[in-house]
Design a protein around this motif. Structure first.
Motif, PDB file in Angstrom:
ATOM      1  N   ARG A 115      28.786   3.058  83.086  1.00 16.21           N
ATOM      2  CA  ARG A 115      28.972   1.838  83.976  1.00 16.21           C
ATOM      3  C   ARG A 115      28.226   1.709  85.015  1.00 16.21           C
ATOM      4  N   PHE A 116      28.027   2.550  85.714  1.00 15.18           N
ATOM      5  CA  PHE A 116      27.202   2.212  87.083  1.00 15.18           C
ATOM      6  C   PHE A 116      25.754   1.915  86.667  1.00 15.18           C
ATOM      7  N   ALA A 117      25.204   3.054  85.538  1.00 10.56           N
ATOM      8  CA  ALA A 117      23.923   2.590  85.119  1.00 10.56           C
ATOM      9  C   ALA A 117      23.657   1.012  84.533  1.00 10.56           C
ATOM     10  N   ALA A 118      24.634   0.649  83.925  1.00 10.46           N
ATOM     11  CA  ALA A 118      24.735  -0.755  83.208  1.00 10.46           C
ATOM     12  C   ALA A 118      24.564  -1.697  84.261  1.00 10.46           C
ATOM     13  N   GLU A 119      25.357  -1.381  85.465  1.00 11.91           N
ATOM     14  CA  GLU A 119      25.289  -2.408  86.506  1.00 11.91           C
ATOM     15  C   GLU A 119      23.918  -2.400  87.104  1.00 11.91           C
ATOM     16  N   GLY A 126      20.550  -5.676  86.477  1.00 10.96           N
ATOM     17  CA  GLY A 126      20.396  -6.324  87.713  1.00 10.96           C
ATOM     18  C   GLY A 126      21.612  -6.956  88.228  1.00 10.96           C
ATOM     19  N   THR A 127      22.846  -6.797  88.007  1.00 16.26           N
ATOM     20  CA  THR A 127      24.035  -7.629  88.617  1.00 16.26           C
ATOM     21  C   THR A 127      24.438  -6.771  89.957  1.00 16.26           C
ATOM     22  N   LEU A 128      23.733  -5.402  90.118  1.00 13.73           N
ATOM     23  CA  LEU A 128      24.303  -4.832  91.190  1.00 13.73           C
ATOM     24  C   LEU A 128      23.190  -5.084  92.204  1.00 13.73           C
ATOM     25  N   ARG A 129      23.595  -5.934  93.451  1.00 15.54           N
ATOM     26  CA  ARG A 129      22.806  -6.520  94.406  1.00 15.54           C
ATOM     27  C   ARG A 129      23.187  -6.349  95.599  1.00 15.54           C
ATOM     28  N   ALA A 130      22.526  -5.802  96.646  1.00 15.37           N
ATOM     29  CA  ALA A 130      22.800  -5.764  98.012  1.00 15.37           C
ATOM     30  C   ALA A 130      22.874  -7.151  98.744  1.00 15.37           C
ATOM     31  N   PRO A 131      23.434  -7.235  99.690  1.00 17.02           N
ATOM     32  CA  PRO A 131      23.206  -8.510 100.389  1.00 17.02           C
ATOM     33  C   PRO A 131      21.692  -8.790 100.662  1.00 17.02           C
ATOM     34  N   GLU A 132      21.228 -10.075 100.630  1.00 23.08           N
ATOM     35  CA  GLU A 132      19.731 -10.263 100.587  1.00 23.08           C
ATOM     36  C   GLU A 132      19.073  -9.760 101.723  1.00 23.08           C
ATOM     37  N   GLU A 133      18.023  -9.193 101.717  1.00 25.88           N
ATOM     38  CA  GLU A 133      17.047  -8.681 102.953  1.00 25.88           C
ATOM     39  C   GLU A 133      15.625  -9.132 102.725  1.00 25.88           C
ATOM     40  N   SER A 134      15.035  -9.204 103.658  1.00 27.50           N
ATOM     41  CA  SER A 134      13.696  -9.510 103.757  1.00 27.50           C
ATOM     42  C   SER A 134      12.820  -8.812 102.843  1.00 27.50           C
ATOM     43  N   ARG A 135      11.643  -9.469 102.334  1.00 23.15           N
ATOM     44  CA  ARG A 135      10.607  -8.859 101.474  1.00 23.15           C
ATOM     45  C   ARG A 135      10.040  -7.510 101.976  1.00 23.15           C
ATOM     46  N   PHE A 136      10.029  -7.600 103.472  1.00 24.49           N
ATOM     47  CA  PHE A 136       9.614  -6.247 103.918  1.00 24.49           C
ATOM     48  C   PHE A 136      10.524  -5.120 103.900  1.00 24.49           C
ATOM     49  N   LEU A 142       9.366   2.201  99.253  1.00 21.88           N
ATOM     50  CA  LEU A 142       8.544   3.467  99.601  1.00 21.88           C
ATOM     51  C   LEU A 142       9.605   4.601 100.153  1.00 21.88           C
ATOM     52  N   ALA A 143      10.774   4.067 100.649  1.00 23.36           N
ATOM     53  CA  ALA A 143      11.613   5.203 101.096  1.00 23.36           C
ATOM     54  C   ALA A 143      12.604   5.912  99.874  1.00 23.36           C
ATOM     55  N   GLY A 144      12.432   5.202  98.740  1.00 24.29           N
ATOM     56  CA  GLY A 144      13.215   5.633  97.691  1.00 24.29           C
ATOM     57  C   GLY A 144      14.776   5.390  97.911  1.00 24.29           C
ATOM     58  N   THR A 145      15.151   4.066  98.444  1.00 26.23           N
ATOM     59  CA  THR A 145      16.660   3.943  98.590  1.00 26.23           C
ATOM     60  C   THR A 145      17.015   2.521  97.678  1.00 26.23           C
ATOM     61  N   THR A 146      16.029   2.118  96.859  1.00 29.97           N
ATOM     62  CA  THR A 146      16.714   1.097  96.024  1.00 29.97           C
ATOM     63  C   THR A 146      17.845   1.570  95.019  1.00 29.97           C
ATOM     64  N   TRP A 147      18.554   0.773  94.268  1.00 33.28           N
ATOM     65  CA  TRP A 147      19.644   1.246  93.231  1.00 33.28           C
ATOM     66  C   TRP A 147      18.911   1.670  92.270  1.00 33.28           C
ATOM     67  N   GLU A 148      17.808   1.349  92.024  1.00 31.75           N
ATOM     68  CA  GLU A 148      17.216   2.462  90.667  1.00 31.75           C
ATOM     69  C   GLU A 148      16.777   3.693  91.154  1.00 31.75           C
ATOM     70  N   ASP A 149      16.424   3.923  92.477  1.00 29.19           N
ATOM     71  CA  ASP A 149      16.387   5.224  93.047  1.00 29.19           C
ATOM     72  C   ASP A 149      17.571   5.881  93.041  1.00 29.19           C
ATOM     73  N   THR A 150      18.617   5.181  93.533  1.00 26.01           N
ATOM     74  CA  THR A 150      19.780   6.114  93.580  1.00 26.01           C
ATOM     75  C   THR A 150      20.257   6.442  91.955  1.00 26.01           C
ATOM     76  N   LEU A 151      20.379   5.476  91.161  1.00 25.52           N
ATOM     77  CA  LEU A 151      20.454   5.992  89.815  1.00 25.52           C
ATOM     78  C   LEU A 151      19.379   7.230  89.103  1.00 25.52           C
ATOM     79  N   GLN A 152      18.340   7.079  89.746  1.00 24.63           N
ATOM     80  CA  GLN A 152      17.509   8.281  89.426  1.00 24.63           C
ATOM     81  C   GLN A 152      18.132   9.629  89.619  1.00 24.63           C
TER      82      GLN A 152
END
Length: 633
Positions: free
Chosen positions: A31-35, A39-49, A56-66
């Motif tokens: 279920r978590f992988a599907a989210e 692309g439905t799992l989104r944190a509150p909007e942050e800047s491009r930087f 770079l830090a490996g803290t995206t949701w894709e990194d968390t799944l991996q």
């Protein structure tokens, strides 16, 4: 990450832990992988930087799944002196993949973290894997390890900087925090103990982008050696995971006399800006001269620190075991250390007689099965008398397979030749010759092994039906409907038809081909999905669709939809395909059915890695293809 994003992430991972406890780890993970992948799992909007820093830090949701499911997060473990009965102290943060992988190889793993939700998720995964040799503890002081002196054999800290962030939070750490922690590691290590640490390179890209805090935990290579010596370690083997310590595909050794060097092959299919740089690298990096100049700029560093000198790693012990049994040549030396996305470390060894050796070390049961299938394919090919001797020389020779302590291993010869990926940056004439020669080798292998077979229901299930059923259980509702229509189309076209089944590689492109003088094929690699009784045309489709990568770097799904399915190929490739279609008697209906099987084969090949890839990968390789297929059904 801002406060809103941190709160959102904590809430979602807390819910994942609750789901795992209520419904079981596999269902909660799915279920978590599907989210994440939808692309439905989104944190509150942050800047491009901020998003760049997260990558770079490996803290995206894709990194968390991996970090939850990908065993390659522990791809460094064979560089340690792993013993079946060893006690290991693991310093988080980790969502589970690395400590669970370690627990498969040692006696006991003690996992420390500052976050209870992460520890709960590690426990859920370990229990789902049937592992009961892990202990978990939450700590509040990152500089004090709650273990007695000399109580563990190994200490593992996959990221010093992240350890301080996970335990200390926003507290300011002393300038010497990294050095103090190394001293604590040395205190808890038993005689002949080792520590594996990874961190940011103080002069690397992640520091320049401001992706990390706790600057006292970042080192240069020389600074890490000096700090290790001051902490009481008697040996320090400084390494560099490439490209980052949280996500890497190879490991370098940062010593002037090292034989473990960088391979640029993974970057040869990247965009037009990267390929000229790789070509310049090939020219300028002879004997590693350019590589050593760039070591200070690498994003990440790691090191194996030993309480005593000359402690062999598990990889070195396996190498010695094989040499002692005369299963590989004596005197072999490690020259490359790769970590494959399919879940295995691949060691490339140079031998004094010039004949290299490849050793595959799977990181989990799935990779073990893939390595075993590859080795079995090599044994099948070596014993297939129908294949002429000059063609059998294209394949690696299987040397040995077995277990050393608890670790499976697979050894084979290294086939000489230059990586086929170099042709993505070579001139048109040489590219054309490389394609023609690869197609000719494939044609000869097919003709030598083909047998006419009438496709019945059982044969259809073996060739594609079972995988279609599995695939429908993975994807969402809309792709599932399209897959059902694809299955009906394939059954109508293939069942009852007599087809020439024979040699089928399953991933026949430049990544798995080696070349020599006059652009002749000298080697064919990686037989994890080999089928001695495979469908015709599919390998050739994969090969002839590669030319657009030279200009635009398309994903395979895009290549399939635009080139293979629509049969819009350059003149040379179109001629090669048409000649083979005439040979096997394929009309347009059969061609489209085989093209669909080609795409399904690609998804099956990437099955265990595309489940942890980004939503954009799924868009290009699954959803875009489904839309293209709908138009022809």
């Amino acid at each position: 990450m801002n406060i809103a994003s941190r709160t959102f992430a904590s809430d979602r991972m807390r819910r994942l832990a609750a789901d795992a406890h209520a419904m079981g780890w596999e269902m909660a993970r799915h279920r978590f992988a599907a989210e994440v992948l939808s692309g439905t799992l989104r944190a509150p909007e942050e800047s491009r930087f901020a998003r760049l820093r997260a990558k770079l830090a490996g803290t995206t949701w894709e990194d968390t799944l991996q970090d939850l499911v990908d065993p390659t997060r522990a791809g460094w473990k064979f560089l340690l002196n792993l013993q079946a009965g060893a006690w290991v102290l693991f310093l988080g943060p980790s969502w589970g993949a690395a400590p669970v992988s370690l627990a498969r190889s040692v006696g006991h793993v003690v996992v420390l973290d500052g976050n209870v939700e992460r520890l709960r998720l590690v426990r859920e995964q370990a229990q789902a894997a049937g592992l009961d040799n892990l202990t978990y503890a939450r700590v509040v002081d990152p500089l004090r390890l709650p273990l007695p002196d000399g109580s563990v054999n190994l200490v593992v800290a996959p990221s010093l900087v992240e350890w301080f962030g996970a335990v200390a939070g926003t507290r300011v750490m002393p300038a010497a925090c990294g050095r103090e922690l190394l001293g604590e590691m040395r205190r808890v290590l038993a005689p002949r103990g080792q520590a594996y640490v990874a961190t940011d390179n103080r002069t690397g890209i992640t520091r320049l982008a401001g992706a990390r805090r706790a600057s006292g935990a970042a080192f240069t290579a020389g600074g890490l050696r000096e700090a290790a010596t001051a902490a009481g370690f008697r040996a320090a083997r400084v390494l560099a995971p490439i490209p980052f310590h949280h996500k890497f595909h190879q490991v370098l050794e940062l010593e002037p006399s090292t034989a473990v060097r960088l391979s640029a092959d993974p970057y040869r299919t990247r965009g037009r800006l990267v390929r000229p740089l790789v070509k310049a690298w090939d020219v300028g990096n002879r004997n590693g001269a350019l590589e050593r100049r760039l070591h200070p700029l690498l994003p990440s560093l790691s090191a194996v620190l030993s309480t005593e000198p000359e402690i062999p790693s598990l990889a070195e012990r396996i190498l010695g075991h094989l040499a002692a049994g005369r299963q590989i040549p004596s005197g072999c030396r490690l020259t490359r250390y790769f970590v494959r996305a399919k879940g295995a470390a691949v060691l490339v060894l140079g031998a004094p007689d010039g004949h290299g050796v490849i050793i595959r070390l799977p990181l989990d049961e799935r990779a073990d099965a893939a390595c075993a299938a590859h080795h079995q394919a090599l044994e099948t090919l070596a014993g297939d008398g129908r294949i002429p001797a000059e063609l059998r020389r294209l394949f690696p020779t299987p040397y040995a397979q077995g277990r050393f302590a608890t670790q499976p291993f697979f050894a084979e010869s290294a086939v000489p030749g230059e990586a086929g990926r170099v042709y993505y940056s070579r001139g048109t004439r040489r590219y054309d010759r490389a394609i023609v020669n690869a197609a000719e080798a494939l044609r000869q292998l097919r003709r030598a092994t083909e047998t006419p077979v009438r496709v019945d229901a059982n044969e259809f299930a073996r060739l594609c039906g079972r995988w279609l059923e599995d695939l429908r259980g993975i994807v969402g509702r809309e792709p599932r409907v399209a897959l059902e229509a694809i299955e009906r189309r394939l059954e109508r076209t293939l069942v009852g038809r007599t087809l020439p089944l024979g040699w089928h590689h399953g991933d026949y492109d430049f990544a798995n081909l080696l070349y020599g003088p006059r652009d002749a094929v000298t080697g064919i690699l990686d037989f994890e999905v080999f089928d001695a009784h495979g469908l015709p045309l599919i390998d050739l489709m994969v090969l002839v669709a590669r030319r657009p990568i030279r200009r635009k770097g398309f994903a395979f799904g895009t290549l399939f939809a635009r080139s293979i399915l629509a049969r819009k190929l350059p003149p040379l490739e179109a001629r090669l395909l048409e000649e083979e279609m005439r040979t096997v008697g394929a009309d347009e209906e059969l061609y489209q059915a085989l093209a669909l099987c080609c795409w399904l084969d690609h998804l099956r090949l990437r099955r265990d890695s595309w489940l942890v890839r980004s939503p954009s990968w799924l868009d290009q390789n699954l959803h875009e293809v489904v839309e293209a297929v709908r138009r022809i059904l």
